[in-house]
Motif scaffolding. Structure first.
Motif, PDB file in Angstrom:
ATOM      1  N   UNK A  88      24.166  77.617  50.179  1.00 13.20           N
ATOM      2  CA  UNK A  88      23.575  76.315  50.479  1.00 13.20           C
ATOM      3  C   UNK A  88      23.986  75.241  49.470  1.00 13.20           C
ATOM      4  N   UNK A  89      24.745  75.644  48.443  1.00 11.49           N
ATOM      5  CA  UNK A  89      25.138  74.710  47.374  1.00 11.49           C
ATOM      6  C   UNK A  89      23.916  74.040  46.749  1.00 11.49           C
ATOM      7  N   UNK A  90      22.922  74.870  46.422  1.00 11.67           N
ATOM      8  CA  UNK A  90      21.682  74.354  45.836  1.00 11.67           C
ATOM      9  C   UNK A  90      21.302  75.184  44.615  1.00 11.67           C
ATOM     10  N   UNK A  91      20.704  74.501  43.632  1.00 14.49           N
ATOM     11  CA  UNK A  91      20.043  75.180  42.522  1.00 14.49           C
ATOM     12  C   UNK A  91      18.566  75.214  42.892  1.00 14.49           C
ATOM     13  N   UNK A  92      18.075  76.394  43.245  1.00 14.06           N
ATOM     14  CA  UNK A  92      16.729  76.537  43.805  1.00 14.06           C
ATOM     15  C   UNK A  92      15.746  76.959  42.708  1.00 14.06           C
ATOM     16  N   UNK A  93      14.742  76.115  42.484  1.00 12.40           N
ATOM     17  CA  UNK A  93      13.704  76.448  41.508  1.00 12.40           C
ATOM     18  C   UNK A  93      12.560  77.163  42.241  1.00 12.40           C
ATOM     19  N   UNK A  94      12.638  78.503  42.171  1.00 16.24           N
ATOM     20  CA  UNK A  94      11.640  79.320  42.873  1.00 16.24           C
ATOM     21  C   UNK A  94      10.340  79.410  42.083  1.00 16.24           C
ATOM     22  N   UNK A  95      10.431  79.119  40.772  1.00 10.33           N
ATOM     23  CA  UNK A  95       9.228  79.145  39.931  1.00 10.33           C
ATOM     24  C   UNK A  95       9.292  77.959  38.978  1.00 10.33           C
ATOM     25  N   UNK A  96       8.257  77.111  39.019  1.00  9.35           N
ATOM     26  CA  UNK A  96       8.192  75.966  38.104  1.00  9.35           C
ATOM     27  C   UNK A  96       6.730  75.602  37.870  1.00  9.35           C
ATOM     28  N   UNK A  97       6.446  75.216  36.640  1.00  5.72           N
ATOM     29  CA  UNK A  97       5.087  74.812  36.244  1.00  5.72           C
ATOM     30  C   UNK A  97       5.170  73.459  35.554  1.00  5.72           C
ATOM     31  N   UNK A  98       4.327  72.521  35.976  1.00 11.18           N
ATOM     32  CA  UNK A  98       4.287  71.189  35.387  1.00 11.18           C
ATOM     33  C   UNK A  98       2.847  70.868  34.986  1.00 11.18           C
ATOM     34  N   UNK A  99       2.641  70.625  33.696  1.00 12.07           N
ATOM     35  CA  UNK A  99       1.291  70.360  33.169  1.00 12.07           C
ATOM     36  C   UNK A  99       0.298  71.432  33.596  1.00 12.07           C
ATOM     37  N   UNK A 100       0.737  72.686  33.558  1.00 15.49           N
ATOM     38  CA  UNK A 100      -0.152  73.804  33.845  1.00 15.49           C
ATOM     39  C   UNK A 100      -0.307  74.151  35.308  1.00 15.49           C
ATOM     40  N   UNK A 101       0.247  73.327  36.214  1.00 16.34           N
ATOM     41  CA  UNK A 101       0.110  73.581  37.648  1.00 16.34           C
ATOM     42  C   UNK A 101       1.405  74.088  38.252  1.00 16.34           C
ATOM     43  N   UNK A 102       1.298  75.115  39.077  1.00 18.07           N
ATOM     44  CA  UNK A 102       2.479  75.676  39.746  1.00 18.07           C
ATOM     45  C   UNK A 102       2.996  74.699  40.798  1.00 18.07           C
ATOM     46  N   UNK A 103       4.308  74.442  40.766  1.00 21.24           N
ATOM     47  CA  UNK A 103       4.935  73.527  41.720  1.00 21.24           C
ATOM     48  C   UNK A 103       5.472  74.289  42.929  1.00 21.24           C
ATOM     49  N   UNK A 104       5.556  73.624  44.083  1.00 18.66           N
ATOM     50  CA  UNK A 104       6.224  74.241  45.236  1.00 18.66           C
ATOM     51  C   UNK A 104       7.714  74.439  44.923  1.00 18.66           C
ATOM     52  N   UNK A 105       8.343  75.321  45.656  1.00 15.55           N
ATOM     53  CA  UNK A 105       9.786  75.537  45.491  1.00 15.55           C
ATOM     54  C   UNK A 105      10.522  74.229  45.763  1.00 15.55           C
ATOM     55  N   UNK A 106      11.476  73.891  44.889  1.00 14.67           N
ATOM     56  CA  UNK A 106      12.271  72.676  45.109  1.00 14.67           C
ATOM     57  C   UNK A 106      13.726  72.953  44.750  1.00 14.67           C
ATOM     58  N   UNK A 107      14.612  72.072  45.202  1.00 10.72           N
ATOM     59  CA  UNK A 107      16.056  72.275  45.039  1.00 10.72           C
ATOM     60  C   UNK A 107      16.713  71.104  44.331  1.00 10.72           C
ATOM     61  N   UNK A 108      17.823  71.416  43.664  1.00 16.96           N
ATOM     62  CA  UNK A 108      18.726  70.395  43.139  1.00 16.96           C
ATOM     63  C   UNK A 108      20.108  70.663  43.727  1.00 16.96           C
ATOM     64  N   UNK A 109      20.794  69.657  44.250  1.00 15.35           N
ATOM     65  CA  UNK A 109      22.160  69.877  44.748  1.00 15.35           C
ATOM     66  C   UNK A 109      23.054  70.412  43.621  1.00 15.35           C
ATOM     67  N   UNK A 110      23.807  71.440  43.907  1.00 13.30           N
ATOM     68  CA  UNK A 110      24.622  72.060  42.860  1.00 13.30           C
ATOM     69  C   UNK A 110      25.821  71.210  42.457  1.00 13.30           C
ATOM     70  N   UNK A 111      26.065  70.129  43.208  1.00 13.66           N
ATOM     71  CA  UNK A 111      27.154  69.221  42.833  1.00 13.66           C
ATOM     72  C   UNK A 111      26.623  67.937  42.186  1.00 13.66           C
ATOM     73  N   UNK A 112      25.322  67.927  41.840  1.00 13.02           N
ATOM     74  CA  UNK A 112      24.724  66.735  41.233  1.00 13.02           C
ATOM     75  C   UNK A 112      24.993  66.747  39.726  1.00 13.02           C
ATOM     76  N   UNK A 113      26.077  66.095  39.335  1.00  7.80           N
ATOM     77  CA  UNK A 113      26.486  66.097  37.922  1.00  7.80           C
ATOM     78  C   UNK A 113      25.553  65.296  37.023  1.00  7.80           C
ATOM     79  N   UNK A 114      24.625  64.555  37.631  1.00  8.92           N
ATOM     80  CA  UNK A 114      23.703  63.765  36.823  1.00  8.92           C
ATOM     81  C   UNK A 114      22.534  64.602  36.299  1.00  8.92           C
ATOM     82  N   UNK A 115      22.414  65.841  36.788  1.00  7.00           N
ATOM     83  CA  UNK A 115      21.310  66.717  36.409  1.00  7.00           C
ATOM     84  C   UNK A 115      21.725  67.639  35.253  1.00  7.00           C
ATOM     85  N   UNK A 116      20.937  67.631  34.187  1.00  7.66           N
ATOM     86  CA  UNK A 116      21.239  68.478  33.030  1.00  7.66           C
ATOM     87  C   UNK A 116      21.249  69.973  33.385  1.00  7.66           C
ATOM     88  N   UNK A 117      20.283  70.491  34.171  1.00  3.49           N
ATOM     89  CA  UNK A 117      20.342  71.918  34.510  1.00  3.49           C
ATOM     90  C   UNK A 117      21.614  72.308  35.248  1.00  3.49           C
TER      91      UNK A 117
END
Length: 218
Positions: free
Chosen positions: A110-139
């Motif tokens: 799918x050309x995606x970096x899939x975050x299957x597990x993420x926590x923000x300020x103590x709360x679990x986030x839903x699964x989200x994606x980053x395009x794997x060709x997005x050079x602006x993203x540090x991860x």
């Protein structure tokens, strides 16, 4: 008789002057001794504080490496990914109180970096994606460059990462950042991302522990 009286008076005055000089000298010596004692007390207090800090660090290190050992046993026992990653997140939170923790895996189809597990300020986030060709993203940048990154002041240091301008989401206000790539046993590539909204939140110790845990995932 008058000469004798004047001579005796002169001797008494001289003796008083000598006593005054001696008393002043002793007062100065006492002052120097008090200053030295004050410095020694200060050094002793600093030593006590340093010893206390070192003891606390040893206790923390023991706790952290016990958690790493538990994590290794979980991986060896092939426990569920969510438990393993959740333990890593707890380890990071125990050490540095991060505001964001993310575990992202590359989906090549799918050309995606899939975050299957993420926590923000103590709360679990839903699964989200980053395009794997997005050079602006540090991860994404770190994943494909196989680059582990420790950032203390994001706004000042981000310019050294070429086109990178974001860390995961615009909702984050990153100040301190750690990103470490990993390779799972099934050859799936991914990244661990830890973010704090405070400057200098992470030390090299935190960074080394994160890299150690990432190396254990393979």
């Amino acid at each position: 008789a008058l000469l004798g009286f004047l001579w005796h008076r002169h001797q008494v005055l001289n003796f008083r002057q000598e006593l005054d000089v001696l008393a002043l000298s002793k007062q100065q010596e006492l002052g120097k001794l008090r200053s030295k004692l004050s410095i020694k007390d200060s050094e002793i207090e600093k030593y006590k504080n340093l010893t206390s800090q070192l003891n606390q660090k040893v206790e923390l290190s023991t706790t952290h490496f016990a958690m790493v050992k538990d994590l290794y046993e979980m991986i060896c026992d092939n426990l569920a990914e969510v438990r393993v990653v959740g333990t890593i997140q707890q380890l990071m939170d125990n050490m540095a109180k991060a505001d964001f923790f993310g575990f992202g895996c590359l989906n090549n189809e799918a050309d995606l970096l899939v975050f299957r597990y993420a926590v923000h300020h103590g709360g679990r986030l839903p699964v989200f994606n980053l395009p794997s060709d997005d050079a602006s993203q540090l991860p994404v940048h770190c994943l494909f460059a196989q680059l582990s990154v420790l950032v203390h002041h994001w706004d000042q240091e981000k310019f050294q990462y070429q086109k990178v301008i974001r860390v995961v989401s615009d909702d984050l206000n990153p100040c301190s950042v750690m990103v470490v790539p990993f390779l799972l046993s099934d050859a799936t590539k991914g990244v661990l991302v830890v973010v704090s909204e405070s400057e200098d939140a992470f030390t090299d110790y935190h960074f080394q522990v994160l890299k150690l845990t990432a190396s254990m995932l393979g």
